[in-house]
Design a protein around this motif. Structure first.
Motif, short mmCIF file in Angstrom:
data_model
loop_
_atom_site.label_atom_id
_atom_site.label_comp_id
_atom_site.label_asym_id
_atom_site.label_seq_id
_atom_site.Cartn_x
_atom_site.Cartn_y
_atom_site.Cartn_z
N SER A 1 0.81 -1.21 0.00
CA SER A 1 0.00 0.00 0.00
C SER A 1 0.85 1.26 0.00
CB SER A 1 -0.94 -0.01 1.22
OG SER A 1 -1.84 1.07 1.16
N MET A 2 2.13 1.15 0.34
CA MET A 2 3.03 2.30 0.25
C MET A 2 3.17 2.76 -1.19
SD MET A 2 6.01 0.95 2.81
CE MET A 2 7.23 2.11 2.22
N TRP A 3 3.04 1.84 -2.14
CA TRP A 3 3.34 2.16 -3.54
C TRP A 3 2.11 2.04 -4.43
CZ3 TRP A 3 7.93 3.95 -2.57
CH2 TRP A 3 8.68 3.37 -1.56
N ILE B 1 4.31 9.89 0.25
CA ILE B 1 3.53 11.03 -0.22
C ILE B 1 2.61 10.63 -1.37
CG2 ILE B 1 5.07 11.93 -2.00
CD1 ILE B 1 3.51 14.07 0.77
N THR B 2 2.95 9.50 -2.04
CA THR B 2 2.12 9.00 -3.13
C THR B 2 1.25 7.83 -2.70
OG1 THR B 2 3.91 7.51 -3.81
CG2 THR B 2 3.84 9.68 -4.85
N GLY B 3 1.27 7.50 -1.40
CA GLY B 3 0.56 6.32 -0.92
C GLY B 3 -0.94 6.40 -1.04
N THR C 1 11.24 13.79 3.71
CA THR C 1 10.77 14.29 5.01
C THR C 1 9.46 13.64 5.42
OG1 THR C 1 9.73 16.19 3.91
CG2 THR C 1 11.96 16.50 4.79
N TRP C 2 8.58 13.45 4.44
CA TRP C 2 7.30 12.80 4.76
C TRP C 2 7.52 11.37 5.22
CZ3 TRP C 2 2.32 14.67 4.96
CH2 TRP C 2 1.32 13.72 5.11
N PHE C 3 8.41 10.66 4.55
CA PHE C 3 8.69 9.25 4.89
C PHE C 3 9.28 9.14 6.30
CE2 PHE C 3 11.18 5.37 4.97
CZ PHE C 3 10.34 4.45 4.35
N ILE C 4 10.25 10.03 6.61
CA ILE C 4 10.88 9.99 7.93
C ILE C 4 9.86 10.25 9.03
CG2 ILE C 4 12.55 11.19 9.42
CD1 ILE C 4 14.20 11.68 6.85
N PHE C 5 8.93 11.15 8.77
CA PHE C 5 7.91 11.48 9.78
C PHE C 5 6.88 10.36 9.92
CE2 PHE C 5 3.70 13.34 10.75
CZ PHE C 5 3.96 13.80 12.04
#
Length: 552
Positions: A118-120, A221-223, A248-252
């Protein structure tokens, strides 16, 4: 009747703010009620803004196709290749094989692979792909359970007959003790499930997949489309803020997803399978039952049907890794990214990488060329068209158009002034109220429509209260995905509900707990590691830009 009944608003108060408010309310009503398709409702600003003199037709049209649209198109190209060559099925089955067939570990295994996919891929596509695999495992569990129950009954009857024939005359004072069969719940003749526990496993596994798809969509961010809506609206409203990108979105969001994954698994396990984790999660082979062994066998059979990994799967996997690496290393923040190799800065975005790799998938052959056969590409336009969510593209465009109208007309500033009485509240309280409100509304309205309506309001509120806009916008964006209590909350819920294992009462009960877990973890994140990552404790200079522009 909706446009006619609200028409006095711009007629009695003929100003740009009231005209924009009229368009906003009409569009929001159509979105929430879904009286017309979401994409059609998103076209309302395209003709009402020019008619009321809020924006020119050319200005509105330019809002409907943005950088994030290209980003989405590139991601869909990769998703089409993943689905066409069954790479997603190989990944899912492999992860479930690692987890094993114990109920607790089986649920956790399916959740992990669903989160990763679902991440991709879109949440809907992921759920639609994983559920048939889960259903095959569940059907094997049910069939094995029925066979076990019949076998135990037959064994007990044979034993009883044998003992009676071996001891024909038995004194009443000394009754023969006949060994009872192992304690097992009796087969339920009025149900599709052998035992109540089997039904609970089916409920737990089904719901875990839709919740895991939602959790996985938060990570990138595209999930999910709501992340894209936030990114584009934020970058449009605050062009000087270079803080939101893939890295930055992924790290958060990655820690949020991992914490939510474990807490959601524990919640579902306690709710449906009980609190005996040792029994349902043991990896010991000695503890495995016959049913669990057969379930594992079924999963291995499904995996072996895929055959050895093929050339298109290898190419797709390489593109998958390459796209991720290029996104991460574009502007990582803590070290110079690959964009520093170019002389002109600011020209290349995540969409550049996405579209480049997506285009190459149309160019690279799917197999080694043979003299007599024409070369077929990795994906065709039909493969792309089948997955491309054009309704979401237009919906996102309608949101951008509404945001642009609110900014130009001054409606955002007017809303901000009306919210000044909330200035006495601390930032965490404002954020918590926004999270609770958004997560409640999204249970009954679509996630993209809910976020599109709330983002301009929360932006204006943050500017008025001198709170970093990210302090309210990021939590609201995440909480809008927590519409998990009803089948109408989002498409993955509806897909899982259609399989018939769960009832609405099950979804409400389990979804309420997941909702609370989500709000709690998001609030924890924004108050801890989110502060140093986005500098949330200070009001940034880039947030003043809309106010300065509006006053000028």
């Amino acid at each position: 009747m909706i446009p006619l009944s609200l028409l006095p608003l711009p007629l009695i108060h003929p100003c740009s703010e009231s005209s924009c408010a009229y368009v906003l309310i009409v569009t929001a009503v159509y979105w929430v009620s879904e009286a017309v398709p979401l994409g059609a409702a998103a076209l309302v600003p395209a003709f009402l803004y020019p008619l009321f003199g809020v924006l020119k037709s050319s200005e509105v049209a330019s809002e409907y196709f943005k950088d994030t649209t290209l980003l989405l198109m590139g991601v869909i190209c990769l998703a089409a290749s993943i689905e066409k060559w069954n790479l997603h099925k190989r990944i899912a089955l492999r992860m479930v094989m690692i987890a094993g067939a114990k109920p607790g570990m089986l649920v956790l295994g399916f959740m992990c692979c669903t989160v990763f996919l679902s991440m991709w891929l879109s949440n809907t596509s992921t759920t639609a792909m994983v559920m048939p695999i889960a259903e095959a495992v569940l059907q094997q569990l049910i069939c094995t359970g029925i066979a076990d129950s019949l076998e135990d009954s037959l064994t007990h009857n044979l034993l009883l007959t044998f003992l009676k024939s071996f001891f024909p005359i038995v004194p009443k004072q000394a009754p023969i003790s006949i060994p009872a069969p192992p304690k097992k719940p009796k087969i339920r003749r009025d149900s599709l499930y052998p035992t109540k526990r089997d039904h609970m496993i089916c409920k737990c596994l089904s719901l875990s997949i839709t919740y895991a798809a939602t959790i996985g969509g938060l990570i990138t961010i595209t999930g999910t489309s709501t992340n894209l809506i936030f990114a584009e609206q934020f970058n449009n409203r605050y062009p000087e803020a270079k803080v939101i990108n893939f890295g930055t979105w992924f790290i958060f969001s990655l820690p949020i997803a991992l914490i939510m994954l474990m807490l959601t698994w524990i919640w579902l396990h306690c709710l449906f399978l009980g609190c005996n984790f040792r029994e349902t999660c043991s990896l010991s082979k000695k503890r495995k039952t016959r049913r669990e062994i057969l379930s594992e066998k079924r999963i291995h059979e499904e995996y072996h049907k895929l055959g050895p990994i093929s050339y298109p799967e290898v190419v797709t996997g390489i593109f998958f890794i390459l796209m991720t690496v290029l996104w991460f290393t574009r502007e990582p923040g803590f070290v110079p990214g690959w964009t520093t190799l170019f002389e002109k800065k600011g020209y290349r975005t995540d969409a550049t990488v996405s579209v480049l790799l997506g285009f190459l998938l149309f160019l690279i052959p799917a197999r080694k060329p043979w003299p007599s056969d024409p070369l077929a590409p990795m994906i065709t336009w039909k493969d792309f068209q089948r997955l491309m969510p054009w309704e979401i593209v237009i919906l996102v465009g309608g949101g951008y158009a509404l945001a642009a109208g609110c900014k130009v007309s001054g409606l955002s500033m007017w809303i901000g002034r009306q919210l000044e009485p909330m200035s006495g509240l601390p930032p965490w309280a404002v954020t918590l109220l926004a999270c609770l409100l958004v997560s409640a509304v999204t249970e009954f309205a679509s996630n993209p429509a809910t976020l599109t309506v709330f983002l301009p309001i929360l932006s204006a509120l943050s500017e008025t209260l001198h709170i970093n806009p990210l302090h309210t916008l990021i939590p609201a964006t995440m909480c809008v995905s927590f519409g998990v209590m009803l089948p109408v909350g989002n498409p993955p819920n509806a897909i899982v509900f259609s399989y018939g294992h769960v009832q609405i009462s099950d979804m409400v009960k389990a979804g309420f707990g997941v909702n609370l877990i989500g709000v709690f973890v998001v609030m924890l994140a924004i108050m801890t590691w989110g502060e140093p990552l986005f500098h949330l404790s200070e009001f940034p200079t880039w947030a003043l830009m809309p106010n300065v522009t509006g006053s000028l």
